[in-house]
Design a protein around this motif. Structure first.
Motif: not given
Length: 158
Positions: A78-83, A122-145
């Motif tokens: 469960q991945i959430d963003i709040d405030n 500086s993180v653009n919370d609208e474009k965050i994405n996550a992936s799970y591969n071979e036991g590693i959860l990766s969450i990409l937090l793109p920066k605002k332009e």
């Protein structure tokens, strides 16, 4: 016969005049609680998930959170963003029933964790994405332009 003096957990010395054939209640209790538990008792004692380790990388365009959590499925997270707080949690329950001769043995398993991270503005919370591969959860937090590092440039003097 040993010349060593038994020192209980509380640090007080045992009365050296006591009859060694009859241990005191204090010595007897210390003996029980200082003894290692047999492996049969401890073998399945701590099977829950411990707090997973995290790596956080920063590049010019984004932050990447990598969490080592082997043995889970991506649906367990469960991945959430709040405030501006990123929360990563999981909760797994398992129940095994084994019917044998005159009894039913039930084994329950429950494990959970929750990690939270304050996100920089500086993180653009609208474009965050996550992936799970071979036991590693990766969450990409793109920066605002406007927060992305601009390449170096030369300025001409006029």
């Amino acid at each position: 016969m040993s010349n060593l003096v038994n020192v209980p957990k509380n640090g007080s010395l045992v009365n050296s005049n006591s009859n060694q054939n009859f241990p005191t209640l204090s010595n007897w209790l210390d003996d029980i609680f200082n003894r290692d538990l047999p492996s049969v008792v401890t073998s399945n004692f701590n099977t829950g998930i411990t707090l997973p380790k995290v790596n956080i990388k920063e590049s010019a365009d984004d932050f990447t959170v990598e969490m080592a959590v082997p043995g889970l499925k991506k649906s367990d997270f469960q991945i959430d963003i709040d405030n501006q707080v990123l929360s990563i949690s999981t909760e797994t329950k398992e129940e095994n029933k084994h019917k044998e001769e005159n009894y039913t043995r039930r084994e329950f398993s429950y494990s959970s964790f929750k990690r939270t991270f304050a996100l920089p503005e500086s993180v653009n919370d609208e474009k965050i994405n996550a992936s799970y591969n071979e036991g590693i959860l990766s969450i990409l937090l793109p920066k605002k332009e406007e927060a992305k590092q601009k390449p170096a440039r030369s300025i001409k003097i006029s």
